[in-house]
Motif scaffolding. Structure first.
Motif, PDB file in Angstrom:
ATOM      1  N   PRO A 153       0.936  -1.028   0.103  1.00  0.00           N
ATOM      2  CA  PRO A 153       0.006   0.024  -0.050  1.00  0.00           C
ATOM      3  C   PRO A 153       0.767   1.255   0.121  1.00  0.00           C
ATOM      4  O   PRO A 153       2.015   0.945   0.403  1.00  0.00           O
ATOM      5  CB  PRO A 153      -0.714  -0.051   1.386  1.00  0.00           C
ATOM      6  CG  PRO A 153      -0.649  -1.653   1.650  1.00  0.00           C
ATOM      7  CD  PRO A 153       0.564  -1.964   1.257  1.00  0.00           C
ATOM      8  N   ALA A 154       0.230   2.418  -0.338  1.00  0.00           N
ATOM      9  CA  ALA A 154       1.158   3.533  -0.626  1.00  0.00           C
ATOM     10  C   ALA A 154       0.913   4.435   0.779  1.00  0.00           C
ATOM     11  O   ALA A 154       0.670   5.523   0.974  1.00  0.00           O
ATOM     12  CB  ALA A 154       0.519   4.370  -1.629  1.00  0.00           C
ATOM     13  N   SER A 277     -14.398  -0.244  -0.109  1.00  0.00           N
ATOM     14  CA  SER A 277     -13.207   0.030  -0.977  1.00  0.00           C
ATOM     15  C   SER A 277     -13.841   0.564  -2.537  1.00  0.00           C
ATOM     16  O   SER A 277     -14.298  -0.509  -3.115  1.00  0.00           O
ATOM     17  CB  SER A 277     -12.339  -0.738  -0.953  1.00  0.00           C
ATOM     18  OG  SER A 277     -11.105  -0.226  -1.674  1.00  0.00           O
ATOM     19  N   ASN A 289      -6.440   6.475  -8.422  1.00  0.00           N
ATOM     20  CA  ASN A 289      -5.384   5.595  -7.457  1.00  0.00           C
ATOM     21  C   ASN A 289      -6.248   4.789  -6.648  1.00  0.00           C
ATOM     22  O   ASN A 289      -5.821   4.280  -5.612  1.00  0.00           O
ATOM     23  CB  ASN A 289      -4.629   6.608  -6.848  1.00  0.00           C
ATOM     24  CG  ASN A 289      -3.600   7.351  -7.674  1.00  0.00           C
ATOM     25  OD1 ASN A 289      -3.081   6.909  -8.476  1.00  0.00           O
ATOM     26  ND2 ASN A 289      -3.801   8.737  -7.495  1.00  0.00           N
ATOM     27  N   TRP A 290      -7.550   4.193  -6.877  1.00  0.00           N
ATOM     28  CA  TRP A 290      -8.346   3.489  -6.385  1.00  0.00           C
ATOM     29  C   TRP A 290      -7.394   2.049  -5.721  1.00  0.00           C
ATOM     30  O   TRP A 290      -8.007   1.512  -4.930  1.00  0.00           O
ATOM     31  CB  TRP A 290      -9.733   3.246  -6.766  1.00  0.00           C
ATOM     32  CG  TRP A 290      -9.452   2.463  -8.330  1.00  0.00           C
ATOM     33  CD1 TRP A 290      -9.328   2.857  -9.510  1.00  0.00           C
ATOM     34  CD2 TRP A 290      -9.319   1.014  -8.447  1.00  0.00           C
ATOM     35  NE1 TRP A 290      -9.321   1.796 -10.524  1.00  0.00           N
ATOM     36  CE2 TRP A 290      -9.189   0.618  -9.765  1.00  0.00           C
ATOM     37  CE3 TRP A 290      -9.303   0.011  -7.540  1.00  0.00           C
ATOM     38  CZ2 TRP A 290      -9.063  -0.629 -10.201  1.00  0.00           C
ATOM     39  CZ3 TRP A 290      -9.107  -1.501  -7.910  1.00  0.00           C
ATOM     40  CH2 TRP A 290      -9.016  -1.652  -9.304  1.00  0.00           C
ATOM     41  N   GLU A 291      -6.734   1.565  -6.630  1.00  0.00           N
ATOM     42  CA  GLU A 291      -5.914   0.213  -6.305  1.00  0.00           C
ATOM     43  C   GLU A 291      -5.258   0.405  -5.104  1.00  0.00           C
ATOM     44  O   GLU A 291      -5.362  -0.477  -4.258  1.00  0.00           O
ATOM     45  CB  GLU A 291      -5.014  -0.197  -7.585  1.00  0.00           C
ATOM     46  CG  GLU A 291      -5.515  -0.321  -9.046  1.00  0.00           C
ATOM     47  CD  GLU A 291      -5.722   0.635  -9.898  1.00  0.00           C
ATOM     48  OE1 GLU A 291      -5.766   0.595 -11.044  1.00  0.00           O
ATOM     49  OE2 GLU A 291      -5.688   1.881  -9.229  1.00  0.00           O
ATOM     50  N   TYR A 292      -4.784   1.451  -4.487  1.00  0.00           N
ATOM     51  CA  TYR A 292      -4.004   1.656  -3.519  1.00  0.00           C
ATOM     52  C   TYR A 292      -4.885   1.477  -2.170  1.00  0.00           C
ATOM     53  O   TYR A 292      -4.496   0.763  -1.189  1.00  0.00           O
ATOM     54  CB  TYR A 292      -3.212   3.138  -3.389  1.00  0.00           C
ATOM     55  CG  TYR A 292      -2.114   3.126  -4.578  1.00  0.00           C
ATOM     56  CD1 TYR A 292      -0.931   2.463  -4.310  1.00  0.00           C
ATOM     57  CD2 TYR A 292      -2.110   3.959  -5.774  1.00  0.00           C
ATOM     58  CE1 TYR A 292       0.339   2.407  -5.133  1.00  0.00           C
ATOM     59  CE2 TYR A 292      -1.289   3.822  -6.562  1.00  0.00           C
ATOM     60  CZ  TYR A 292      -0.099   3.113  -6.270  1.00  0.00           C
ATOM     61  OH  TYR A 292       0.854   3.060  -7.378  1.00  0.00           O
ATOM     62  N   ASN A 293      -6.123   1.855  -2.260  1.00  0.00           N
ATOM     63  CA  ASN A 293      -7.047   1.828  -1.144  1.00  0.00           C
ATOM     64  C   ASN A 293      -7.481   0.624  -1.040  1.00  0.00           C
ATOM     65  O   ASN A 293      -7.445  -0.059   0.077  1.00  0.00           O
ATOM     66  CB  ASN A 293      -8.240   2.759  -1.610  1.00  0.00           C
ATOM     67  CG  ASN A 293      -7.984   4.204  -1.489  1.00  0.00           C
ATOM     68  OD1 ASN A 293      -6.986   4.656  -0.855  1.00  0.00           O
ATOM     69  ND2 ASN A 293      -8.869   4.967  -2.287  1.00  0.00           N
ATOM     70  N   GLU A 324     -12.638   8.858  -1.278  1.00  0.00           N
ATOM     71  CA  GLU A 324     -11.684   8.091  -1.489  1.00  0.00           C
ATOM     72  C   GLU A 324     -10.465   8.289  -2.340  1.00  0.00           C
ATOM     73  O   GLU A 324      -9.435   8.076  -2.210  1.00  0.00           O
ATOM     74  CB  GLU A 324     -11.991   6.648  -1.477  1.00  0.00           C
ATOM     75  CG  GLU A 324     -12.860   6.069  -0.155  1.00  0.00           C
ATOM     76  CD  GLU A 324     -13.291   4.640  -0.476  1.00  0.00           C
ATOM     77  OE1 GLU A 324     -13.034   3.914  -1.313  1.00  0.00           O
ATOM     78  OE2 GLU A 324     -13.889   4.083   0.520  1.00  0.00           O
ATOM     79  N   ASN A 325     -11.119   9.280  -3.156  1.00  0.00           N
ATOM     80  CA  ASN A 325      -9.736   9.642  -4.310  1.00  0.00           C
ATOM     81  C   ASN A 325      -9.052  10.584  -3.765  1.00  0.00           C
ATOM     82  O   ASN A 325      -8.196  11.056  -4.415  1.00  0.00           O
ATOM     83  CB  ASN A 325     -10.744  10.314  -5.610  1.00  0.00           C
ATOM     84  CG  ASN A 325     -11.491  11.465  -5.180  1.00  0.00           C
ATOM     85  OD1 ASN A 325     -12.303  11.316  -4.007  1.00  0.00           O
ATOM     86  ND2 ASN A 325     -11.450  12.555  -5.983  1.00  0.00           N
ATOM     87  N   THR A 327      -7.016  10.574  -1.176  1.00  0.00           N
ATOM     88  CA  THR A 327      -5.705   9.927  -0.637  1.00  0.00           C
ATOM     89  C   THR A 327      -5.444   8.444  -1.284  1.00  0.00           C
ATOM     90  O   THR A 327      -6.507   8.174  -1.771  1.00  0.00           O
ATOM     91  CB  THR A 327      -5.381  10.191   0.880  1.00  0.00           C
ATOM     92  OG1 THR A 327      -5.972   8.730   1.286  1.00  0.00           O
ATOM     93  CG2 THR A 327      -5.893  11.292   1.487  1.00  0.00           C
ATOM     94  N   LYS A 328      -4.234   8.145  -1.185  1.00  0.00           N
ATOM     95  CA  LYS A 328      -4.071   6.595  -1.383  1.00  0.00           C
ATOM     96  C   LYS A 328      -4.242   5.552  -0.372  1.00  0.00           C
ATOM     97  O   LYS A 328      -4.215   4.369  -0.365  1.00  0.00           O
ATOM     98  CB  LYS A 328      -2.767   6.344  -2.070  1.00  0.00           C
ATOM     99  CG  LYS A 328      -2.647   7.027  -3.494  1.00  0.00           C
ATOM    100  CD  LYS A 328      -1.145   6.821  -3.936  1.00  0.00           C
ATOM    101  CE  LYS A 328      -1.110   7.501  -5.288  1.00  0.00           C
ATOM    102  NZ  LYS A 328       0.641   7.471  -5.681  1.00  0.00           N
TER     103      LYS A 328
END
Length: 364
Positions: A153-154, A277, A289-293, A324-325, A327-328
């Motif tokens: 995760p970021a 998520s 960047n939804w993948e990081y969440n 949720e967009n 932050t990561k």
């Protein structure tokens, strides 16, 4: 307003399955499309039937924002039952019975359910990886939990430093059995956030718990207002790595039956927890960047499953944004429903906080 969706092809097969099982088990309630409204959860039936039916379910989705600002609740949240602005989501008979109930601050003692309330554990819907379940309602994205758990995760936590986590509430007045909307922050989802924050602080992870009211006096536009709160905190505390929007869900059928999701952890009743998520499924949400969440969500789901089996409902991976967009490391988390007790929800906040600490300790 509510946006109802269903998996149409599964309804016929679901009805046939229910009929077959009913011949063995006796009278079994069959919920047709017009009779069921389960918020952000799989189609819920008695134990065993859910497994047989798998993903033949009905679902209630949450809109990201309400553009109008009429001053009246639009009940557009996955955490809001389809009831009038004056309703608590529980029948008046159920409310009067609930008022006489007792809530234990220690190990759970038996509490009679109010009329019109059904208690159950929600599990085993969606895709399974070991002890993790993920319910994917996206059309264009599959789920590979094993692969996501291998990705970093970021998020990088610095302990005993500036705030690393932001806890806030888009629907700040959401409360629990007996008073399902309350400005008393000791009785609302804010009390759940306090428990999460306490666990983080005890572990040396600094946290900001912003208790700004976003859904009062106007419910519409709550997400627009909570977005401003997020942005203000991110600007003031640029070290924030994780943001958590803490909610209370609502689930039920049009005949007035309310659903109470619970798990027993260490001999004490806890409200079940659901992580949401979001995903930019078709590329139109402005959510690159939804993948990081999701990577963070998968680790947190695993942590809850490892530490407290049964606490987590299936992770909800859906085509929504929910701010949720920004932050990561942003997630929305639902604690119980409007017919869970405050004690059950607060206990879940404590358990969730411990599971979160385990994840963030591995990202420091």
């Amino acid at each position: 307003m509510k946006n109802w969706t269903q998996k149409g092809l599964g309804i016929c097969s679901a009805a046939l399955m229910v009929a077959a099982i009913a011949s063995v088990l006796g009278r079994l309630p069959v919920l047709q499309a017009k009779d069921a409204a389960f918020a952000a959860a799989g189609f819920i039936m008695p134990a065993g039937v859910t497994d047989a039916m798998k993903e033949d379910y009905l679902e209630e989705d949450e809109e990201d924002n309400a553009s109008s600002d009429s001053g009246q609740p639009d009940m557009s949240g996955a955490d809001s039952a389809p009831v009038s602005s004056q309703s608590t989501g529980v029948s008046s008979q159920a409310s009067s019975q609930a008022a006489s109930g007792t809530v234990s601050s220690g190990p759970s003692s038996p509490v009679s359910l109010p009329a019109g309330v059904k208690e159950m554990s929600i599990a085993n819907t969606g895709s399974q990886y070991n002890n993790i379940w993920v319910k994917n309602t996206n059309k264009n994205h599959t789920v590979d939990v094993a692969a996501e758990l291998q990705k970093q995760p970021a998020v990088k936590i610095v302990k005993n430093s500036t705030p690393q986590v932001l806890i806030y509430h888009t629907h700040t007045t959401e409360a629990f059995l007996g008073d399902t909307r309350s400005q008393d922050k000791s009785r609302s989802v804010v009390a759940v956030g306090d428990q999460i924050a306490a666990q983080l602080k005890a572990a040396g992870i600094n946290v900001v718990h912003d208790t700004t009211l976003h859904d009062y006096p106007s419910y519409n536009g709550s997400y627009d207002r909570s977005k401003v709160t997020m942005q203000n905190n991110l600007k003031k505390y640029p070290g924030i790595q994780v943001t958590l929007d803490i909610h209370r869900d609502a689930m039920g059928t049009s005949d007035g039956t309310r659903i109470k999701p619970t798990a027993t952890i260490n001999g004490r009743k806890a409200a079940q927890v659901m992580i949401i998520s979001g995903c930019d499924d078709d590329g139109t949400l402005g959510f690159p960047n939804w993948e990081y969440n999701f990577r963070l969500a998968a680790r947190l789901q695993k942590s809850m499953a490892d530490l407290y089996p049964g606490l987590a409902r299936p992770l909800n991976f859906c085509a929504r944004k929910y701010n949720e967009n920004l932050t990561k490391g942003s997630l929305l988390v639902e604690f119980g429903t409007e017919v869970n007790t405050l004690d059950e929800a607060v206990y879940s906040g404590e358990l969730f906080g411990k599971a979160l600490v385990k994840v963030l300790n591995g990202l420091s």
